[in-house]
Design an enzyme around this catalytic site. Structure first.
Site, PDB file in Angstrom:
ATOM      1  N   THR A 185       0.844  -1.187   0.000  1.00 25.72           N
ATOM      2  CA  THR A 185       0.000   0.000   0.000  1.00 25.72           C
ATOM      3  C   THR A 185       0.883   1.241   0.000  1.00 25.72           C
ATOM      4  O   THR A 185       2.083   1.174   0.263  1.00 25.72           O
ATOM      5  CB  THR A 185      -0.910   0.021   1.237  1.00 25.72           C
ATOM      6  OG1 THR A 185      -0.087   0.077   2.417  1.00 25.72           O
ATOM      7  CG2 THR A 185      -1.772  -1.230   1.301  1.00 25.72           C
ATOM      8  N   GLU A 330      -5.707  -3.571  -1.822  1.00 26.40           N
ATOM      9  CA  GLU A 330      -6.264  -4.706  -1.086  1.00 26.40           C
ATOM     10  C   GLU A 330      -7.342  -5.464  -1.867  1.00 26.40           C
ATOM     11  O   GLU A 330      -7.763  -6.541  -1.453  1.00 26.40           O
ATOM     12  CB  GLU A 330      -6.857  -4.224   0.243  1.00 26.40           C
ATOM     13  CG  GLU A 330      -5.823  -3.782   1.263  1.00 26.40           C
ATOM     14  CD  GLU A 330      -5.444  -2.318   1.177  1.00 26.40           C
ATOM     15  OE1 GLU A 330      -4.883  -1.782   2.144  1.00 26.40           O
ATOM     16  OE2 GLU A 330      -5.727  -1.688   0.122  1.00 26.40           O
ATOM     17  N   LYS A 440     -15.215  18.129   8.415  1.00 27.12           N
ATOM     18  CA  LYS A 440     -16.303  18.300   9.395  1.00 27.12           C
ATOM     19  C   LYS A 440     -16.328  19.748   9.856  1.00 27.12           C
ATOM     20  O   LYS A 440     -15.455  20.203  10.592  1.00 27.12           O
ATOM     21  CB  LYS A 440     -16.131  17.361  10.591  1.00 27.12           C
ATOM     22  CG  LYS A 440     -17.398  17.255  11.432  1.00 27.12           C
ATOM     23  CD  LYS A 440     -17.370  16.072  12.372  1.00 27.12           C
ATOM     24  CE  LYS A 440     -18.721  15.835  13.009  1.00 27.12           C
ATOM     25  NZ  LYS A 440     -18.729  14.664  13.905  1.00 27.12           N
TER      26      LYS A 440
END
Length: 542
Positions: A185, A330, A440
Site C-alpha cells: 500500500t 487490497e 467536518k
C-alpha cells in the site's frame, strides 16, 4: 457426488501459454527508458519469459521467494513478470518513486532475494544497496552498459542473461492458492503494508476484468496501460491482455500528455487506463497538438474521482467513452466498474452522465455493502442516499496483510475500505470521500470530492485539490488548492463565485490558494497529506 470434469490449477503461467499458442503474432509495443521503441509480440514475450525462468532456476531460489522489480511499463518488465510468477516465485513490484527509506523498509520487510531494475534507477539502487543484506542478485533490465557496471560492479544484465539461455522451459504445476505477487500500500499513515496475491485470485480477477460489464476486453483491442505496473500490477491489465490475446502498447517512463498522444495515434490504441491527472495531461496535449485521438474508443479512469468535465470532454470532443472504476491495492484492485444496464439506454444524456459519475457496480466475484460507524457490521440501506463505511468481500480481496498474523477483516469477514460511500439497489457505488478526507465543519460533513468536481469544471483551472483547514470556530473549513491553466488571470473571487448555486453556500471553500504545482504521488494521486501539512493552518494565520 462430484462432477466428472477436469480440474486444472488456475496459474499465471497458463495465461502466457494461451497468449503464445493462440495470439503469437499479436503486437506488444514497448517504449524504452531511452525513448526508443521495441516491436515484440506474444510469441517473443513468452519465449523470453521462459529464458528468464531458466536464469532464475540457476539462482537456486526456493518456491515463494520474492523477486523485486523497480521498472516502468516495458517488454522486459512484462517478460520478467511471467518468468517470476510462472516459476513459483513471488513478483514483488515496487514503486521507484518512493523515498529511499521507504524502499529499504519494503524490500527488507519482503525479504527480497533478487532485485530487477530499469537503468534509470541505477543511482537509486546504488544508494540503497548496502541496506539490503538479503538481496543476492541485482539485474539491470537492459543490455550491457559499462557505466552501470562501474556504478554497480556485481550487477547482471538482463539481455546478456537471457541470450545464453534456451527458450525451453516447462512451467511447474503447483497449488493455485500459492502466492504469485506482492504489492505494498502507499503507506499514507505508518509503514506501507504488503498485500500478497495468489495465482487463483489473479486469474479470477483477470476473468472479471475482461467481461463486457467491466473493461470489455477482447482480441480486437489494442490496449495501453498508462497506470504503472508497480501500481497494483497495472490494475491486472498485463494478465487480462494475455488472457484475451489483445495487443499491448507499453508507454515506459514518459507519461506526459504529448508522449501518450503520439503513442495512441501512432499505434492506434483503442483502450487506455490511468488516473485522472494523466488524462488531464492527455486532453491538454491533444488540444494543443490538434489530435482527435481517432482510434481511442474508451478510457478507464481510476485511482481518484473523475471530474464530470473530463467525462464530457472525452465524449463530446473525442467520441471516447470514459469508464469510471474503483478499487485499491487490497482488492487486486477491481471492486466496481461503471457500465450501464439495459434499462439505462432510454435515459437522456444528462441522466446518463449523472449515473456515469458514480464508481459503478461490482462484477461477479465481489460484494459491496455500507455500514454504520459504531458497530462496523450494521448494514445500511442501499437507497443511493444513505452514506456509510464501504466494505467489500470476494475472491480477490485481502484477508490479512503480508507478515501479519492479525486478520484485516471485520468480525463477520468483510474488508473495510476506509471510503465513505452510498450504494443503490442496482449496486451502483458512489464514493463520497475517503474517511480521512471528509471535512467536518460545525458538526456537518463536507465532501472534498464534490467541491473538487465543481472546481475542475472551471475552464481556467488545470488541477485542483480540496483539503480541510483548521478553523477557530467551525473546527474545519474547506480550502481549495488550485493550479491555473497557462496564461490564466482568473482570481480567487471569481473561483469562489463559480461555486454559487452549485452547492450549499456554507459548503463553499473559505479560501483559494493558487500554486505552481500540486504534489502527486508515485501512482498519480494527489498527496493531500502534504497539502494539509502545508496549508492546514492557513485560516489561523489570516
Amino acid at each position: 457426488m462430484k462432477g466428472n470434469m477436469m480440474c486444472q490449477p488456475l496459474l499465471i503461467s497458463s495465461l502466457i501459454e494461451h497468449a503464445e499458442r493462440y495470439h503469437a503474432d499479436t503486437a506488444v509495443i514497448s517504449k524504452n527508458s531511452d525513448g526508443t521503441m521495441t516491436q515484440s509480440n506474444w510469441r517473443e514475450v513468452a519465449a523470453n519469459a521462459r529464458r528468464f525462468a531458466n536464469v532464475l532456476d540457476h539462482f537456486q531460489l526456493t518456491q515463494g521467494d520474492r523477486v523485486a522489480t523497480l521498472a516502468w511499463n516495458n517488454h522486459r518488465h512484462l517478460e520478467s513478470w511471467y518468468a517470476i510468477s510462472g516459476s513459483g516465485y513471488v513478483c514483488h513490484t515496487i514503486n521507484p518513486r518512493l523515498f529511499p527509506e521507504q524502499l529499504t523498509f519494503i524490500m527488507n520487510n519482503a525479504h527480497d532475494k533478487v532485485v530487477i531494475f530499469d537503468k534509470t534507477f541505477v543511482g537509486l539502487i546504488s544508494e540503497i544497496k548496502s541496506a539490503l543484506p538479503r538481496v543476492e542478485h541485482f539485474i539491470c533490465l537492459d543490455a550491457y552498459d559499462a557505466e552501470i557496471e562501474k556504478a554497480l560492479p556485481d550487477v547482471l544484465f538482463y539481455d546478456l542473461l537471457i541470450e545464453k539461455q534456451s527458450d525451453q522451459f516447462i512451467w511447474p504445476e503447483f497449488d493455485e492458492n500459492l502466492a504469485s505477487s506482492l504489492c505494498y500500500t502507499s503507506g499514507t499513515t505508518g509503514h506501507p503494508k504488503g498485500v500478497l496475491y495468489s495465482h487463483r485470485s489473479t486469474v479470477l480477477h483477470s476473468y472479471a476484468s475482461c467481461l463486457p460489464d467491466t473493461f470489455n476486453l477482447s482480441a480486437k483491442d489494442n490496449l495501453m496501460p498508462v497506470v504503472p505496473m508497480f501500481h497494483v500490477n497495472a490494475w491486472g491489465i498485463p494478465y487480462s491482455a494475455a488472457m484475451v490475446g489483445c495487443g499491448l502498447v507499453l508507454p515506459g517512463p514518459m507519461l506526459d500528455g504529448a508522449s501518450l498522444v503520439e503513442l495512441i495515434d501512432r499505434y492506434k490504441v483503442t483502450n487506455a487506463l490511468g488516473v485522472p491527472t494523466i488524462w488531464q495531461g492527455l486532453l491538454n496535449a491533444a488540444a494543443n497538438l490538434g489530435s482527435t485521438l481517432p482510434s481511442l474508443i474508451r478510457n478507464v479512469v481510476g485511482g481518484a474521482a473523475c471530474p464530470p468535465a473530463m467525462v464530457l470532454t472525452f465524449k463530446e470532443r473525442y467520441q471516447c467513452e470514459t469508464i469510471h472504476a474503483w478499487g485499491m491495492t487490497e482488492t487486486s484492485p477491481l471492486g466496481a466498474v461503471n457500465q450501464l444496464k439495459a434499462k439505462h439506454t432510454v435515459l437522456d444524456d444528462t441522466d446518463k452522465l449523472s449515473l456515469r459519475l458514480a464508481q459503478g457496480r461490482p462484477p461477479f466475484g465481489v460484494q459491496l455493502r455500507i455500514c454504520d460507524q459504531e458497530k462496523g457490521i450494521n448494514e445500511l440501506a442501499r437507497d443511493g442516499l444513505t452514506a456509510g463505511h464501504l466494505q467489500i468481500k470476494g475472491h480477490w480481496i485481502v484477508s490479512h496483510y503480508f507478515a501479519a498474523d492479525q486478520s484485516a477483516l471485520t468480525q463477520d469477514g468483510w474488508f473495510d475500505t476506509g471510503d465513505i460511500a452510498t450504494l443503490d439497489q442496482d449496486g451502483y457505488l458512489k464514493i463520497c470521500d475517503r474517511s480521512k478526507d471528509l471535512i467536518k465543519s460545525g458538526g456537518e460533513w463536507i465532501s472534498s470530492v464534490e467541491l473538487e468536481n465543481i472546481a475542475s469544471s472551471h475552464p481556467e483551472l488545470e488541477m485542483v485539490a480540496v483539503i480541510a483547514a483548521i478553523h477557530p470556530r467551525w473546527d474545519e473549513r474547506p480550502i481549495l488548492i488550485a493550479k491555473k491553466q497557462a496564461q490564466s488571470q482568473v482570481t480567487a473571487h471569481e473561483i469562489l463565485t463559480y461555486y454559487v448555486n452549485k452547492i450549499a453556500k456554507w459548503q463553499i471553500p473559505d479560501q483559494v490558494v493558487f500554486v505552481d504545482t500540486i504534489p502527486v504521488g508515485g501512482t498519480g494521486k494527489i498527496l493531500k497529506k502534504e497539502l494539509r501539512e502545508m496549508y492546514g493552518s492557513i485560516l489561523l494565520e489570516s
